[in-house]
Design a protein around this motif. Structure first.
Motif, PDB file in Angstrom:
ATOM      1  N   GLN A 115       0.835  -1.190   0.000  1.00 22.49           N
ATOM      2  CA  GLN A 115       0.000   0.000   0.000  1.00 22.49           C
ATOM      3  C   GLN A 115       0.875   1.248   0.000  1.00 22.49           C
ATOM      4  OE1 GLN A 115      -3.397   0.111  -0.084  1.00 22.49           O
ATOM      5  NE2 GLN A 115      -3.250   2.337  -0.249  1.00 22.49           N
ATOM      6  N   ARG A 116       0.638   2.159  -0.936  1.00 21.30           N
ATOM      7  CA  ARG A 116       1.437   3.367  -1.049  1.00 21.30           C
ATOM      8  C   ARG A 116       0.840   4.499  -0.225  1.00 21.30           C
ATOM      9  NH1 ARG A 116       5.784   0.869  -3.171  1.00 21.30           N
ATOM     10  NH2 ARG A 116       5.566   0.287  -5.366  1.00 21.30           N
ATOM     11  N   VAL A 117       1.708   5.307   0.388  1.00 23.92           N
ATOM     12  CA  VAL A 117       1.253   6.534   1.037  1.00 23.92           C
ATOM     13  C   VAL A 117       0.867   7.514  -0.062  1.00 23.92           C
ATOM     14  CG1 VAL A 117       1.942   8.476   2.484  1.00 23.92           C
ATOM     15  CG2 VAL A 117       2.778   6.173   3.007  1.00 23.92           C
ATOM     16  N   PRO A 118      -0.310   8.123  -0.009  1.00 24.78           N
ATOM     17  CA  PRO A 118      -0.691   9.077  -1.056  1.00 24.78           C
ATOM     18  C   PRO A 118       0.367  10.155  -1.237  1.00 24.78           C
ATOM     19  CG  PRO A 118      -2.570   8.596   0.359  1.00 24.78           C
ATOM     20  CD  PRO A 118      -1.380   7.967   1.009  1.00 24.78           C
ATOM     21  N   VAL A 119       0.610  10.519  -2.471  1.00 27.83           N
ATOM     22  CA  VAL A 119       1.675  11.463  -2.802  1.00 27.83           C
ATOM     23  C   VAL A 119       1.545  12.759  -2.020  1.00 27.83           C
ATOM     24  CG1 VAL A 119       2.661  12.871  -4.649  1.00 27.83           C
ATOM     25  CG2 VAL A 119       2.010  10.494  -5.100  1.00 27.83           C
ATOM     26  N   LEU A 120       0.346  13.306  -1.933  1.00 30.49           N
ATOM     27  CA  LEU A 120       0.117  14.588  -1.280  1.00 30.49           C
ATOM     28  C   LEU A 120      -0.568  14.435   0.074  1.00 30.49           C
ATOM     29  CD1 LEU A 120      -0.937  16.605  -4.443  1.00 30.49           C
ATOM     30  CD2 LEU A 120       1.223  16.771  -3.203  1.00 30.49           C
ATOM     31  N   GLY A 121      -0.372  13.268   0.683  1.00 23.81           N
ATOM     32  CA  GLY A 121      -0.933  13.030   2.005  1.00 23.81           C
ATOM     33  C   GLY A 121      -2.364  12.544   1.986  1.00 23.81           C
ATOM     34  N   HIS A 122      -3.079  12.838   0.932  1.00 24.53           N
ATOM     35  CA  HIS A 122      -4.459  12.417   0.707  1.00 24.53           C
ATOM     36  C   HIS A 122      -4.539  11.949  -0.739  1.00 24.53           C
ATOM     37  CE1 HIS A 122      -5.557  14.866   4.309  1.00 24.53           C
ATOM     38  NE2 HIS A 122      -4.571  15.625   3.843  1.00 24.53           N
ATOM     39  N   PRO A 123      -5.348  10.929  -1.064  1.00 24.30           N
ATOM     40  CA  PRO A 123      -5.479  10.524  -2.469  1.00 24.30           C
ATOM     41  C   PRO A 123      -5.802  11.736  -3.335  1.00 24.30           C
ATOM     42  CG  PRO A 123      -6.598   8.951  -1.034  1.00 24.30           C
ATOM     43  CD  PRO A 123      -6.192  10.103  -0.161  1.00 24.30           C
ATOM     44  N   ALA A 124      -5.138  11.829  -4.471  1.00 24.77           N
ATOM     45  CA  ALA A 124      -5.296  13.003  -5.333  1.00 24.77           C
ATOM     46  C   ALA A 124      -6.753  13.265  -5.692  1.00 24.77           C
ATOM     47  CB  ALA A 124      -4.455  12.838  -6.597  1.00 24.77           C
ATOM     48  N   ALA A 125      -7.519  12.197  -5.904  1.00 25.07           N
ATOM     49  CA  ALA A 125      -8.920  12.342  -6.310  1.00 25.07           C
ATOM     50  C   ALA A 125      -9.792  12.918  -5.200  1.00 25.07           C
ATOM     51  CB  ALA A 125      -9.472  10.998  -6.759  1.00 25.07           C
ATOM     52  N   THR A 126      -9.317  12.864  -3.959  1.00 21.27           N
ATOM     53  CA  THR A 126     -10.127  13.343  -2.829  1.00 21.27           C
ATOM     54  C   THR A 126      -9.749  14.751  -2.370  1.00 21.27           C
ATOM     55  OG1 THR A 126      -8.685  12.481  -1.070  1.00 21.27           O
ATOM     56  CG2 THR A 126     -10.288  10.951  -2.042  1.00 21.27           C
ATOM     57  N   LEU A 127      -8.723  15.340  -2.969  1.00 20.67           N
ATOM     58  CA  LEU A 127      -8.326  16.690  -2.567  1.00 20.67           C
ATOM     59  C   LEU A 127      -9.457  17.674  -2.828  1.00 20.67           C
ATOM     60  CD1 LEU A 127      -4.674  16.777  -3.979  1.00 20.67           C
ATOM     61  CD2 LEU A 127      -5.350  16.567  -1.574  1.00 20.67           C
ATOM     62  N   GLU A 128      -9.768  18.475  -1.853  1.00 20.65           N
ATOM     63  CA  GLU A 128     -10.870  19.415  -1.960  1.00 20.65           C
ATOM     64  C   GLU A 128     -10.448  20.665  -2.738  1.00 20.65           C
ATOM     65  OE1 GLU A 128     -12.046  20.278   1.981  1.00 20.65           O
ATOM     66  OE2 GLU A 128     -12.754  18.252   2.424  1.00 20.65           O
ATOM     67  N   PRO A 129     -11.363  21.293  -3.435  1.00 20.88           N
ATOM     68  CA  PRO A 129     -11.043  22.562  -4.095  1.00 20.88           C
ATOM     69  C   PRO A 129     -10.551  23.566  -3.058  1.00 20.88           C
ATOM     70  CG  PRO A 129     -13.146  21.726  -4.870  1.00 20.88           C
ATOM     71  CD  PRO A 129     -12.764  20.866  -3.695  1.00 20.88           C
ATOM     72  N   TYR A 130      -9.578  24.357  -3.433  1.00 20.05           N
ATOM     73  CA  TYR A 130      -9.054  25.354  -2.500  1.00 20.05           C
ATOM     74  C   TYR A 130     -10.094  26.439  -2.253  1.00 20.05           C
ATOM     75  CZ  TYR A 130      -6.139  29.044  -0.530  1.00 20.05           C
ATOM     76  OH  TYR A 130      -5.620  30.026   0.268  1.00 20.05           O
ATOM     77  N   ARG A 131     -10.363  26.701  -0.998  1.00 25.33           N
ATOM     78  CA  ARG A 131     -11.321  27.741  -0.620  1.00 25.33           C
ATOM     79  C   ARG A 131     -10.582  28.790   0.189  1.00 25.33           C
ATOM     80  NH1 ARG A 131     -15.576  28.126   3.565  1.00 25.33           N
ATOM     81  NH2 ARG A 131     -14.788  26.166   4.408  1.00 25.33           N
ATOM     82  N   LYS A 132     -10.383  29.945  -0.430  1.00 24.42           N
ATOM     83  CA  LYS A 132      -9.624  31.023   0.199  1.00 24.42           C
ATOM     84  C   LYS A 132     -10.413  31.628   1.342  1.00 24.42           C
ATOM     85  CE  LYS A 132      -7.107  35.260  -0.964  1.00 24.42           C
ATOM     86  NZ  LYS A 132      -6.749  36.184  -2.065  1.00 24.42           N
ATOM     87  N   ALA A 133      -9.759  31.800   2.482  1.00 23.55           N
ATOM     88  CA  ALA A 133     -10.424  32.355   3.654  1.00 23.55           C
ATOM     89  C   ALA A 133     -10.731  33.826   3.460  1.00 23.55           C
ATOM     90  CB  ALA A 133      -9.540  32.172   4.889  1.00 23.55           C
ATOM     91  N   GLN A 134     -11.804  34.266   4.076  1.00 20.97           N
ATOM     92  CA  GLN A 134     -12.122  35.685   4.088  1.00 20.97           C
ATOM     93  C   GLN A 134     -11.094  36.417   4.945  1.00 20.97           C
ATOM     94  OE1 GLN A 134     -16.132  36.130   5.507  1.00 20.97           O
ATOM     95  NE2 GLN A 134     -16.997  34.847   3.895  1.00 20.97           N
TER      96      GLN A 134
END
Length: 441
Positions: free
Chosen positions: A327-346
């Motif tokens: 089992q591989r550790v996801p490249v970016l810490g989370h599976p790429a397909a599950t990364l959430e869209p970036y939501r910039k804070a107010q």
């Protein structure tokens, strides 16, 4: 013992040459610790005739890194060329599509194409390791990707560019101007002939965007970071900070808020007795705040051939030790397909407040006008000091230094713009965030 892990290296600059040297010198030790030999079988660089002080007589030479990635007899493609596009991008994609493992130190490549590359790697069952891309020899990627599993990270910040830290340190310790310190950094090889990428904060922003994704599970957003470099920091700012009990550092900061993720890179005043204030010269430091562990601060060399090569070799060793089909550790810490869209804070209130330096015409009413403009923008002042020392302001001008209580970036910028419109401001105002210890916030 298992078969040798065959390495192909694209890029034989300072880091690439150091990597070859270390692998060749420590071949027996690596074979024992990794459970298999690590062998360099192919390389690619611009100039085959250049003397790099390393033995390349037994390796296959490729003029084009793309050919090395496509045709080389290798298990791992090591990319040490740099750049978000061009040969680096094409060759890494080629290697991953071929099913090879990849190790890279290229933060720009990851900042702009990291999610796509992670997707390819995960589809192919390959490893994409990049410890050396952020903070040189500090193992911050492994900490976020593996060691802090189970922790919920709330904030990550740090000194991520050795060039800027060297300049700011030298300005403080030797009383030299920014221009003088930059020239010395270039002479020593800490800064490039064109230093803009470092001193304007872009290098730190690329690194921060990668750490943000690892920490918070969002897609990489390198172009959505508040960015301010150190080119406007003067020796007067350094002196004023010291008098107030602070040092100036260029920090990259990412934190989770109720409205999204906040990412910012800018000069910051930190308390002189804080740990991060003691990080001098080309050294880097990264702090991670989480719910289980609390605060973890890692300090170490952020650049240089051996420091970066050490991180690259650590990534190669991890691949050598990995089991096929495991089992591989996801490249970016989370599976790429599950990364959430970036939501910039107010935009939110900055609890530490702001340092504001204004050089103004020495005339009646200016001091009161400045205070009024601050009040009109709901900015509460902790202190306001009027100076006329010749080293702080030219003749017929005076320097006003303000320290605010918690307020927003928007309010500060509006107040400064209002002051500029009055016509008594000389030169550009200086605005620096202040970070105070948590118990003071």
């Amino acid at each position: 013992m298992a078969d040798a892990l065959k390495i192909g290296i694209a890029g034989l600059g300072t880091v690439g040459a150091s990597l070859v040297r270390i692998i060749q010198q420590k071949s027996n030790e690596l074979a024992v610790t990794c459970g298999r030999p690590i062998t360099i079988t192919a390389v690619s660089a611009r100039d085959k005739a250049r003397d790099r002080g390393i033995d390349l007589s037994t390796v296959t030479w490729f003029d084009r890194p793309e050919d090395l990635a496509e045709k080389g007899d290798i298990d791992v493609f090591v990319e040490l060329m740099g750049g978000a596009e061009g040969a680096a991008n094409v060759s890494v994609r080629t290697a991953l599509q071929r099913g090879l493992h990849v190790v890279t130190a290229n933060k720009a490549l990851l900042a702009y194409h990291g999610v796509e590359l992670a997707t390819i790697a995960e589809e192919k069952g390959s490893l994409l390791n990049f410890e050396a891309a952020v903070a040189g020899g500090i193992p911050v990627i492994k900490a976020l990707r593996e060691s802090l599993t189970g922790n919920s990270v709330s904030r990550i910040y740090g000194i991520m560019n050795g060039t800027c830290n060297y300049i700011l340190t030298k300005m403080e310790k030797e009383g030299l101007s920014f221009a003088e310190c930059l020239k010395e950094a270039q002479r020593l090889g800490y800064a490039e002939a064109d230093p803009a990428f470092d001193i304007e904060g872009n290098d730190t922003a690329h690194k921060l965007s990668i750490l943000t994704t690892l920490a918070f599970g969002n897609q990489i957003a390198a172009d959505d970071i508040y960015l301010e470099g150190i080119t406007n920091i003067s020796i007067e700012d350094i002196h004023a900070a010291a008098e107030l009990g602070y040092r100036i550092k260029l920090l990259g900061v990412a934190q989770r808020t109720d409205t999204g993720i906040e990412q910012r890179v800018h000069p910051t005043m930190v308390p002189v007795d804080s740990v991060i204030a003691q990080v001098d010269g080309v050294t880097n430091a990264v702090a991670i705040e989480s719910d289980v562990l609390g605060e973890l601060l890692m300090v170490g060399p952020g650049a240089g051939g051996n420091a970066t090569a050490s991180s690259v070799l650590g990534d190669i060793a991890d691949i050598a030790k990995s089991q096929p089909g495991a089992q591989r550790v996801p490249v970016l810490g989370h599976p790429a397909a599950t990364l959430e869209p970036y939501r910039k804070a107010q935009m939110q209130s900055h609890e530490g407040g702001y340092f504001i330096r204004l050089t103004v015409l020495d005339r009646t009413g200016v001091f009161a006008s400045v205070a009024t403009r601050m009040a009109e923008n709901n900015i509460s002042l902790e202190s306001i000091v009027q100076r006329s020392k010749q080293h702080l302001a030219p003749s017929h001008h005076q320097t006003i230094i303000l320290v605010t209580h918690a307020t927003t970036e928007e309010s500060v910028r509006k107040a400064v713009a209002s002051i500029k419109s009055e016509g008594y401001l000389f030169g550009e105002p200086q605005v620096i965030r202040i970070e105070r210890p948590k118990e003071e916030g």
